[in-house]
Structures are given as structure tokens and as C-alpha cells.
Design a protein around this motif. Sequence first.
Motif, mmCIF file in Angstrom:
data_model
loop_
_atom_site.group_PDB
_atom_site.id
_atom_site.type_symbol
_atom_site.label_atom_id
_atom_site.label_comp_id
_atom_site.label_asym_id
_atom_site.label_seq_id
_atom_site.Cartn_x
_atom_site.Cartn_y
_atom_site.Cartn_z
ATOM 1 N N LYS A 1 32.765 47.894 36.053
ATOM 2 C CA LYS A 1 33.433 48.959 36.161
ATOM 3 C C LYS A 1 34.085 49.134 37.399
ATOM 4 C CE LYS A 1 33.068 53.734 34.566
ATOM 5 N NZ LYS A 1 32.165 54.945 33.908
ATOM 6 N N ARG B 1 42.255 51.030 38.497
ATOM 7 C CA ARG B 1 41.429 51.507 37.535
ATOM 8 C C ARG B 1 42.546 52.482 36.638
ATOM 9 N NH1 ARG B 1 39.797 55.985 35.281
ATOM 10 N NH2 ARG B 1 41.363 57.159 36.679
ATOM 11 N N GLU B 2 43.611 52.707 37.295
ATOM 12 C CA GLU B 2 44.339 53.351 36.197
ATOM 13 C C GLU B 2 45.074 52.473 35.068
ATOM 14 O OE1 GLU B 2 43.223 56.163 39.026
ATOM 15 O OE2 GLU B 2 44.415 54.361 39.388
ATOM 16 N N GLU B 3 45.129 51.042 35.789
ATOM 17 C CA GLU B 3 45.593 50.390 34.690
ATOM 18 C C GLU B 3 44.400 49.851 33.814
ATOM 19 O OE1 GLU B 3 47.209 46.978 36.789
ATOM 20 O OE2 GLU B 3 48.885 48.201 37.625
ATOM 21 N N LYS B 4 43.097 49.505 34.122
ATOM 22 C CA LYS B 4 42.245 48.938 33.347
ATOM 23 C C LYS B 4 40.905 49.546 34.155
ATOM 24 C CE LYS B 4 40.563 45.197 30.846
ATOM 25 N NZ LYS B 4 40.618 45.768 29.637
ATOM 26 N N PRO B 5 40.432 50.326 33.511
ATOM 27 C CA PRO B 5 39.038 50.862 34.153
ATOM 28 C C PRO B 5 37.831 50.101 34.091
ATOM 29 C CG PRO B 5 39.400 52.014 31.971
ATOM 30 C CD PRO B 5 40.508 51.168 32.185
ATOM 31 N N TYR B 6 37.653 49.073 33.245
ATOM 32 C CA TYR B 6 36.485 48.275 33.079
ATOM 33 C C TYR B 6 36.874 46.958 32.546
ATOM 34 C CZ TYR B 6 35.832 49.631 28.401
ATOM 35 O OH TYR B 6 36.276 50.017 27.076
ATOM 36 N N TYR B 7 35.976 45.911 32.895
ATOM 37 C CA TYR B 7 36.176 44.726 32.079
ATOM 38 C C TYR B 7 34.796 44.184 31.594
ATOM 39 C CZ TYR B 7 40.364 44.245 34.832
ATOM 40 O OH TYR B 7 41.684 44.842 35.490
ATOM 41 N N LEU C 1 42.266 45.418 42.293
ATOM 42 C CA LEU C 1 42.375 46.022 40.898
ATOM 43 C C LEU C 1 42.834 47.632 40.848
ATOM 44 C CD1 LEU C 1 39.450 44.421 39.113
ATOM 45 C CD2 LEU C 1 41.739 43.654 39.140
ATOM 46 N N GLU D 1 38.316 50.096 43.335
ATOM 47 C CA GLU D 1 39.572 50.048 42.989
ATOM 48 C C GLU D 1 40.564 49.979 44.402
ATOM 49 O OE1 GLU D 1 41.944 52.559 41.058
ATOM 50 O OE2 GLU D 1 41.122 54.511 41.827
ATOM 51 N N GLU E 1 36.811 38.822 30.094
ATOM 52 C CA GLU E 1 38.090 39.324 30.802
ATOM 53 C C GLU E 1 38.215 39.106 31.910
ATOM 54 O OE1 GLU E 1 38.437 43.141 27.474
ATOM 55 O OE2 GLU E 1 37.786 43.487 29.575
ATOM 56 N N ASP F 1 40.746 59.480 37.702
ATOM 57 C CA ASP F 1 39.180 59.735 36.798
ATOM 58 C C ASP F 1 38.834 61.244 36.818
ATOM 59 O OD1 ASP F 1 37.319 59.428 35.143
ATOM 60 O OD2 ASP F 1 36.168 57.746 36.102
#
Length: 794
Positions: free
Chosen positions: A143, A113-119, A111, A59, A90, A183
Motif C-alpha cells: 500500500k 497513489r492517485e493512480e493506484k493506491p495499492y498492489y 509510484l 509515493e 501486480e 487520501d
Amino acid sequence: MRTWIVLLLWACAHQSVNAVALSRGPVRRKTKEIEGRQDKDLLRRSKRGWMWKQFFLQEEYTGTDHQYIGKLHSDMDRGDGTVMYVLAGEGAGTIFVIDATSGDLHATRSLDREEKPYYALRAQAVNKKTGVPLEPETEFIVKLHDINDNEPKFDKEIYTASVPERSHIGTYVTQVTAQDADDEMFGYSAKLAYSISQGHPYFSVEPNTGIIRTALGPSDMDREQREHYQVVIEAKDMAGQKGGLTGSTTVNISLTDVNDNPPRFTQSIYQFSVPELTKVGASVGRIRAVDDDVGRNAEMDYTVVGGDGLDVFDINTDRNTQEGILSVKKPLDYEKKKSYTLQIQVQNTHPDPRFLSMDAKDMATVRVSVEDVDEPPQFEKISYILEVKEDAVVGTVLGSVSAVDPDIRRSPVKYSIDRHTDVDRIFGVYAGNGSIFLQRPLDREEFAWHNISVIATEFRHLDNPEQTSRVPVYIRVLDVNDNPPMLASFYETFVCENAKAGQKIQTISAVDPDEPVGGHRFLFTLAPESSVRANFSVRDNGDNTAGIFTRRSGFGRMHKSTHLVAVVISDGDIPMRSSTGTLTIRVCTCDRDGNMEMCNAEALSSSAGLSTGALVAILLCILILLLIVVLFAALKRQKKKEPLIISKEDVRDNVVSYNDEGGGEEDTQAFDIGALRHPEVMEESKLRRDILPSETLYPPPPLRRTVVASRENADVRDFINQRVQENDGNPTAPPYDSLATYAYEGNGSVAESLSSLGSISSEGEQDYNYLSEWGPRFRKLADMYGGEDSDWDS
């Protein structure tokens, strides 16, 4: 150093993914073995030429080029450019892009991680020319690797807490909590450690839990010395290691009060002065003690525990100000005692034995000086009761009242009676000595008690109403035997003609307004001068009643209908008083059982139970009813009636109408019909019935005798003219402007009207021969109106 560690981890993950993608042989063989074992299964897994699960991406990438994630490769790709890789899911095409020929996967931007951890993405190999899928679509995950880019944040910016003062070391105060968005499963980016940066040495915080506790002992945690504390707590990630990010919060801690301080007087001696006329319960002054504690712990009680004024003064606590209010408990007297000394004690209302001894109290001395006041005179008693006989002569002294000046100078006192309490001035008082004497005769039967007020005033303050005092004096009038007994009521009874000797006919009793001490004792005897001694006797029953008995028989109503029996009633008091009462006995006719059958009107009324007063009332009612009937009839007769002749030309000031309808010859009440029968006859002394004569009556002038010449209407006119002249010459007749009507006989007459005004033709010839048929009573009229052919001429 942190950046190098992240790069190393990313490199390891990348090599593992590439190794999976390049190991075709083992993967193919393993797949074939699995397929061999499942040849006979109804459901078969589809054949794939590639296999992977997830990629890792760091990230917060800060480079300018697209960030390389990994490479996708299929067994169907022989490097001849016929295979094309397609990406979906995604962020496909925006965040993530793939090289359609080589299968290289890149991220187009940084990117978080706090907004979205994985795609979650999907990849597939298709024929570049035809677009036909060469293998089934496969899912994989990208991830994001976390880096420590978020500092800890507390739940509140400011915490508020309290702890009792005098608490022991380690007493719990409160707990603070912080959160880290990194995390917590990857490294120590979210591992927090708490520390205190401000608030030493009073408080401490546990590093792992954030619990704040006291760090000093009871003697150092004193609210009266310091009440408020501001403590700053820090939370640091990376388990508190160097390089970790830090967040902080403020905790405001207050020490709550405990009852660890006794009340203390502000001074040891208090001075007060009070006038001697101060009322009981009035305030003398206030004393104050202070307590360093607050609220309920500062409440205190004051008590008078000693001194010579222990029974004279009292003290209470004002709960609003916690002051002691000294008040008067008993009346003060400067002449008896001029000063008092009191010992006042104060202590807590709610002592706490954990911090304060139960004997913790403070003492103070209070000195009270009594001030002299010019007091009004004071009576020796609060009220006086005097007695006097009702026959006491004017000037008799009933008793005396006494009042003295309580001041040291002992001024003389003047006495007087409040005349509002003795309006009739029955009593008087000597101004110098307070003796009460009689000014008017008394009558106990009128007033048995007299309540008066005596006023005492100092001679030097006669004009000052405030320097006076009053005392009630109750005077009881004692009874003397000054009233003779009398019959209780008017007695009227009857005796039967057939009564026998010794028969009881009436019981009598007596009343006496006097009230002897032993009660009444009346004696009944027959008066010596009574003329009926041989007929009736009186027997005293001994209970203040007596019976009347017959002494013989053979009473005769026709011989003597009424007997009066005189009875002497005397009392047994000294001096003896007596009176004579008369009993009326009527003789009546009775049946065998003694029931009255015939008696005179008076006896009947008596036997019927009607008293003389009742008979008088009945007679008055009858008389009033008769008067009402007479008035009603008179008003009805005075109603205005219309005259017989109503003409517009006959308008006068007053009209007297004699229009009573009679019965002709049969009616002899309305008027004298003889005047019509014999016009020459005139009674000299006859008076008018309709007016009141106002002067001496003069005889009317002699009537002029008329000769009937013909049967013309002139006869009637002459007759009327004669009546008019008669009225004109009569002083008792109505006024000249009044109209007297003599033209109507009444409906009951067979001759009807004699007036020419009512005739059909006043000038025509009329036939009056029918008058001769009416008999001798109408002969005169037949001669006047019948003419020459009358049968009576012969």
C-alpha cells in the motif's frame, strides 16, 4: 518538516513488518496450538512458516536507488542457500523485484497513489535446486503512503449567481465545491477550507461548506448603484493550515432588480399644439417618465387626473417604450376653445409594497394649443328628410338645408346638388339659401323615395374640392289618388245552360297602385250601359272582392254563346277614381252537377284552365315544329344525286339531272307522259317546273311532224332531235351547256328504257311488235315503231 513526518511514519511501519517476520517461536507455537485443536476437523489449514499482511511504501519517491519495501523470510530457510523466493502478482518483475536469496523486496520506480493506491502480490519459497515449493503461496499487499501532492480543484472554473438587491445580511447566494485527489483518510491532505480573496465586504463564504452569502445590508446592496460583482473563492487543503495547497475559482454575482424606484417625469411642463380638424383618436404627442428599475418593475401607467381638458383628451401607455401617448377624445373647435391644460399622473403598474409605497407617483402639467384651420362649411344636421306630394307642380319648394362656415370670418356658402345622385335632374337647389325645389313631375308609383346629396362650398373656395361638405337628403314622395282601380286580371268564365237564377259563377277582385293611408276600399257595380243587366248581377262582398251572379235561368248556347259583363270599380279615396272592366262569360252545356260537358273552343280552353297566353304559346310551338319539318324535307330533296348517264366525255359546266325514278305509266307526278304519247301536242303556256322564268315566255317553234318510214332506230333519233330543238328554242329551258336526259322511264315501266344508248345493239334491227299488244293507249308508239305489219293499220 512534512518530509520528516512521512519518513517517521514509514520507519514505524517497516519495523512492525520486520518484527512479524522475525518472531518465529511465538508464531510457530500459536500455529501448533491451532492445529492441535483442529486435528479432528475434516478441513485442515496448511502449515506455513511465514506470515504477513501488507507493506507500506511512500509515493512519489525521488531517490536514485530502488526503494526498499521490506524483507520476506520463511522458517524453511536455514541460511544454507537452498531456499529461493519467488514473487508474482501486480507489477511483479517490473515495478516490484525480490532478492531470490535474501527475500528483500524493492520498488524499481516512483509510484503515484492517485493512480493506484495499492498492489496485490504473491510470494512463495521453493527449493532452489529442484524448484519444488517448500510452503504454500502467500498473498500480501503493498500500500502506498499518501503525501500532499495535489491541490484542490473546483467543479467549475467560473460560477454565475444572482441575488435580489436590497437583500438582508446573510442571504444565500450560491455554493461552490472543490475536490482534492489526496487520501482523505490519511492526514489532512484532503481536508479543505474555503476563503474569499476578492469580493469583500459585499459577500462572505462559509469555510467548511463553500456557501456564499451577502455580507452587507439592504441599503448597501443597490442594483441601481452597482449591479455586477466578481468574487474569487479559494480552497486550501491541510485544513487551511500553513503549507497546504490552494485552488481558486471565480464567481460572477449579479443583483436582480426589485421595484424600489418610482417613475419620474423628465420635465414638469409639456407643450403641444394640434389642428382643430384632428380626428378623434389621433395622437397629439408623447410624454416620457423614467424609472431606474428595469423590466416588469419599470412598467408604468399614465392618467389624466385634472384640468379643463379632462373630457377632451385621453392618454395611454406605449408598452414598448413606456411613453404616454396623448390623443384626442372629442372633436376640437378653435372658435370655441383655443387651449387646454391637463394634469397627468404616472405611477408603477406593479408596485411592491416591501420596497415602495403604494402612493408613489409623479405629476406633470400638459398644455395643448388648438390651431385654427380653414374648415369647410358644416351642415346643421347630419341628414335631412323632406316630403312632397306626387302631384306637386314643377317649381314647388320641398324644404331647405342649411350650412355655415365655422371659421371666424363666416364666409358665405353656395349650395349645389351632386348630379351623380340625381341623374334625371328631378330636383334643384337655390345656391344662395339651400332651398330644394322640384324641376320635373313626380310619380310615386315609379319611385317612392329619392336620395340626393347636397354640397356646400364656400364662395372663396369654389375650386377647392377639399373645402366642401356633403349632406344626404331623403325625399319621400307622398301618394295622391291619381290611379283608378282595375280588375286584378283578365276574367273569363262560363255559365251552364241549366244554371238557375242567383247562382254564383265568378269572384273578381281589383288592384290599385295607389296606397291610401287607410288602405284600399273598392266598390263594384254593374255598368249602367251594360246590356246584360237582366242576365247577370254584381254583389260587392265588402272585402275588395265581388261576386258575379245569374239573374235568370234558361241560357242557351245556340241562342247566344258569349256575354260581356261591364263592371265599374271605384275606390273610396278623394278624389274618387273609377274604371270599367269587362268580364267574358260563355254559355256551355253542363251536367246536373254543373260540370261542363260541351262548349265552344274558347270556352273549352277556358274551362281547361288554359289562358289565352298559354294557347298562343302552344300554337307557336306547333308552328315552329311544322317549319322545322318542312325545312328538313326541303334540305333532303336538295341533296345532290348522281346522273343516270355518267361518261367521261359528257363533262359540262353544269349538269341538270332529271333522274327521278317513277312508276312508268303509273307515275304522273314526275313529268308529263303525254308528251311521249303525242309528240305533236305541245301546250303553249306550259312552264318548266325546275327553273324560275326570268322573262316573257315565247311559244316554242312548231314541231315538225315526222313520218315513220321504217322500223329503224332513226325514229328514236328523230324524236330526240325534236326535243333538243324544242329546248334550244325555249328561253325558259336550262343553259345550252346543260344536259337534259329523257332516256329513262323508270323501273316501274314494263317497257323499261326507250333509249337506244341502253340497248344491246343500237344499230341492229329490233322487233317492236309487242307494242300492239299494249292496247289503244300505245297505238301511236305501235304506229311509229311497229312498222307496216301492225294490226292497227287497217
